[in-house]
Design a protein around this motif. Structure first.
Motif, PDB file in Angstrom:
ATOM      1  N   LYS A  98      63.713  22.992   2.613  1.00  0.00           N
ATOM      2  CA  LYS A  98      62.252  23.131   2.726  1.00  0.00           C
ATOM      3  C   LYS A  98      61.635  21.817   3.191  1.00  0.00           C
ATOM      4  N   VAL A  99      61.107  21.865   4.411  1.00  0.00           N
ATOM      5  CA  VAL A  99      60.474  20.664   4.966  1.00  0.00           C
ATOM      6  C   VAL A  99      58.977  20.952   5.133  1.00  0.00           C
ATOM      7  N   TYR A 100      58.156  20.123   4.503  1.00  0.00           N
ATOM      8  CA  TYR A 100      56.689  20.268   4.591  1.00  0.00           C
ATOM      9  C   TYR A 100      56.175  19.082   5.398  1.00  0.00           C
ATOM     10  N   VAL A 101      55.383  19.350   6.424  1.00  0.00           N
ATOM     11  CA  VAL A 101      54.947  18.244   7.278  1.00  0.00           C
ATOM     12  C   VAL A 101      53.435  18.220   7.429  1.00  0.00           C
ATOM     13  N   LYS A 102      52.882  17.022   7.304  1.00  0.00           N
ATOM     14  CA  LYS A 102      51.444  16.851   7.539  1.00  0.00           C
ATOM     15  C   LYS A 102      51.213  16.701   9.036  1.00  0.00           C
ATOM     16  N   ALA A 103      50.323  17.536   9.580  1.00  0.00           N
ATOM     17  CA  ALA A 103      50.011  17.430  11.009  1.00  0.00           C
ATOM     18  C   ALA A 103      48.697  16.687  11.187  1.00  0.00           C
ATOM     19  N   GLN A 104      48.663  15.884  12.219  1.00  0.00           N
ATOM     20  CA  GLN A 104      47.473  15.073  12.487  1.00  0.00           C
ATOM     21  C   GLN A 104      46.423  15.865  13.258  1.00  0.00           C
ATOM     22  N   ASN A 105      46.883  16.768  14.107  1.00  0.00           N
ATOM     23  CA  ASN A 105      45.952  17.568  14.905  1.00  0.00           C
ATOM     24  C   ASN A 105      46.645  18.871  15.331  1.00  0.00           C
ATOM     25  N   HIS A 106      45.899  19.673  16.081  1.00  0.00           N
ATOM     26  CA  HIS A 106      46.384  20.990  16.480  1.00  0.00           C
ATOM     27  C   HIS A 106      47.676  20.912  17.310  1.00  0.00           C
ATOM     28  N   TYR A 107      47.743  19.922  18.228  1.00  0.00           N
ATOM     29  CA  TYR A 107      48.929  19.819  19.103  1.00  0.00           C
ATOM     30  C   TYR A 107      50.158  19.405  18.298  1.00  0.00           C
ATOM     31  N   HIS A 108      49.938  18.494  17.383  1.00  0.00           N
ATOM     32  CA  HIS A 108      51.009  18.063  16.489  1.00  0.00           C
ATOM     33  C   HIS A 108      51.518  19.281  15.698  1.00  0.00           C
ATOM     34  N   GLN A 109      50.592  20.064  15.190  1.00  0.00           N
ATOM     35  CA  GLN A 109      50.946  21.269  14.431  1.00  0.00           C
ATOM     36  C   GLN A 109      51.766  22.226  15.286  1.00  0.00           C
ATOM     37  N   LYS A 110      51.336  22.403  16.553  1.00  0.00           N
ATOM     38  CA  LYS A 110      52.036  23.334  17.459  1.00  0.00           C
ATOM     39  C   LYS A 110      53.482  22.903  17.681  1.00  0.00           C
ATOM     40  N   VAL A 111      53.671  21.597  17.920  1.00  0.00           N
ATOM     41  CA  VAL A 111      55.026  21.077  18.150  1.00  0.00           C
ATOM     42  C   VAL A 111      55.880  21.294  16.897  1.00  0.00           C
ATOM     43  N   LEU A 112      55.302  21.003  15.739  1.00  0.00           N
ATOM     44  CA  LEU A 112      56.058  21.159  14.479  1.00  0.00           C
ATOM     45  C   LEU A 112      56.475  22.608  14.274  1.00  0.00           C
ATOM     46  N   MET A 113      55.576  23.517  14.613  1.00  0.00           N
ATOM     47  CA  MET A 113      55.917  24.933  14.442  1.00  0.00           C
ATOM     48  C   MET A 113      56.995  25.339  15.431  1.00  0.00           C
ATOM     49  N   LYS A 114      56.945  24.783  16.648  1.00  0.00           N
ATOM     50  CA  LYS A 114      57.962  25.094  17.664  1.00  0.00           C
ATOM     51  C   LYS A 114      59.354  24.635  17.220  1.00  0.00           C
ATOM     52  N   ILE A 115      59.393  23.515  16.448  1.00  0.00           N
ATOM     53  CA  ILE A 115      60.729  23.059  16.022  1.00  0.00           C
ATOM     54  C   ILE A 115      61.126  23.686  14.680  1.00  0.00           C
ATOM     55  N   GLY A 116      60.371  24.679  14.284  1.00  0.00           N
ATOM     56  CA  GLY A 116      60.797  25.509  13.159  1.00  0.00           C
ATOM     57  C   GLY A 116      60.314  25.084  11.788  1.00  0.00           C
ATOM     58  N   VAL A 117      59.244  24.281  11.729  1.00  0.00           N
ATOM     59  CA  VAL A 117      58.708  23.916  10.411  1.00  0.00           C
ATOM     60  C   VAL A 117      57.795  25.049   9.958  1.00  0.00           C
ATOM     61  N   GLU A 118      58.120  25.594   8.777  1.00  0.00           N
ATOM     62  CA  GLU A 118      57.296  26.712   8.302  1.00  0.00           C
ATOM     63  C   GLU A 118      56.054  26.222   7.562  1.00  0.00           C
ATOM     64  N   VAL A 120      53.422  23.645   7.634  1.00  0.00           N
ATOM     65  CA  VAL A 120      52.684  22.551   8.262  1.00  0.00           C
ATOM     66  C   VAL A 120      51.327  22.484   7.577  1.00  0.00           C
ATOM     67  N   VAL A 121      50.943  21.287   7.143  1.00  0.00           N
ATOM     68  CA  VAL A 121      49.636  21.179   6.480  1.00  0.00           C
ATOM     69  C   VAL A 121      48.727  20.219   7.246  1.00  0.00           C
ATOM     70  N   GLN A 122      47.455  20.611   7.306  1.00  0.00           N
ATOM     71  CA  GLN A 122      46.438  19.709   7.854  1.00  0.00           C
ATOM     72  C   GLN A 122      45.423  19.513   6.731  1.00  0.00           C
ATOM     73  N   PRO A 123      45.677  18.519   5.850  1.00  0.00           N
ATOM     74  CA  PRO A 123      44.882  18.411   4.623  1.00  0.00           C
ATOM     75  C   PRO A 123      43.378  18.342   4.848  1.00  0.00           C
ATOM     76  N   GLU A 124      42.942  17.640   5.893  1.00  0.00           N
ATOM     77  CA  GLU A 124      41.490  17.504   6.089  1.00  0.00           C
ATOM     78  C   GLU A 124      40.875  18.869   6.370  1.00  0.00           C
ATOM     79  N   ILE A 125      41.575  19.667   7.213  1.00  0.00           N
ATOM     80  CA  ILE A 125      41.042  20.987   7.566  1.00  0.00           C
ATOM     81  C   ILE A 125      41.061  21.902   6.343  1.00  0.00           C
TER      82      ILE A 125
END
Ligand code: ATP
Length: 221
Positions: A98-118, A120-125
């Motif tokens: 289980k890998v949880y990753v903080k994304a900085q923005n939408h593009y970062h989130q998209k890349v993380l999802m593409k590499i299979g991270v289920e 992804v958190v954007q705490p500010e949002i």
């Protein structure tokens, strides 16, 4: 209930990663704290089971840290997006469950999802959404997202419930939400029965789709 101690590794001890690390440690879980900044590592030695200074993009250093023994790894590197992505790739290669990753923005989130991270958190949002929910609703106290569609939410019952039972109010039939628990003062009624009576000020824990819960909230019961 048996205490279920878990193992977590937190990579990146900024405000986000740091608060996760402290909280999990305080809860009694095993926490491996990792940062490339020595000052952070020294600061978090007291708030973790073990604190290590290393660059998490360095695969062999990460392997040597024993990270493969951890089922849950949180990547809380925000600003340095390249480091965040490389670290995540290494963790995926090491088959961390289980890998949880903080994304900085939408593009970062998209890349993380593409590499299979289920996860992804954007705490500010997410905090912004929660705050809007609190400000926009008189009744919502707290909410946990179970998925993109479902959540468990705590709401305050209004005088409209007027000492009616769950059966009288037909909450599940009308709104599609299930009342999991009713809290009155310090007393918690888990799995309430259809005949249980509600009072204004009761805190209802409900499970349902976010859409149905919002509809239930707007009905002002
Ligand atoms: P905050 O949670 O404070 O908002 P942030 O989103 O600004 O943090 P950063 O400050 O970029 O995130 O990173 C958080 C931490 O991650 C910092 O302490 C930084 O030293 C650490 N960090 C960044 N890259 C790496 C890396 N490759 N290896 C280990 N730690 C790293």
């Amino acid at each position: 209930m048996r205490w279920n101690k878990k193992q977590f590794a937190v990579i990146g001890l900024g405000r986000f990663g740091g608060s996760i690390c402290k909280e999990l440690h305080q809860m009694g879980h095993d926490v491996l704290a990792i940062d490339r900044d020595e000052k952070k590592v020294l600061e978090f030695a007291a708030f973790s089971s073990h604190a290590l200074q290393l660059d998490s993009t360095n695969e062999s250093a990460l392997k040597r840290s024993g990270i493969t023994n951890f089922e849950n790894v949180i990547v809380a590197i925000g600003e340095d997006i390249q480091s965040s992505i490389l670290t995540t790739l290494v963790l995926k290669d090491l088959q961390i469950p289980k890998v949880y990753v903080k994304a900085q923005n939408h593009y970062h989130q998209k890349v993380l999802m593409k590499i299979g991270v289920e996860q992804v958190v954007q705490p500010e949002i997410e905090m912004g959404k929660k705050m809007a929910e609190h400000l926009g609703s008189q009744k919502i106290i707290d909410s946990i997202d179970l998925s993109a569609d479902y959540s468990i939410t705590e709401l305050m019952a209004t005088p409209k419930v007027n000492r009616k039972s769950l059966n009288d109010l037909k909450i599940r039939l009308k709104f599609g939400v299930t009342v999991l628990a009713i809290k009155r003062g310090e007393k918690l009624n888990v799995s309430p029965l259809p005949d249980d009576i509600l009072q204004a000020g009761d805190v209802l824990t409900v499970l349902g789709t976010k859409k149905d819960i919002h509809q239930f909230d707007r009905a002002g019961l």
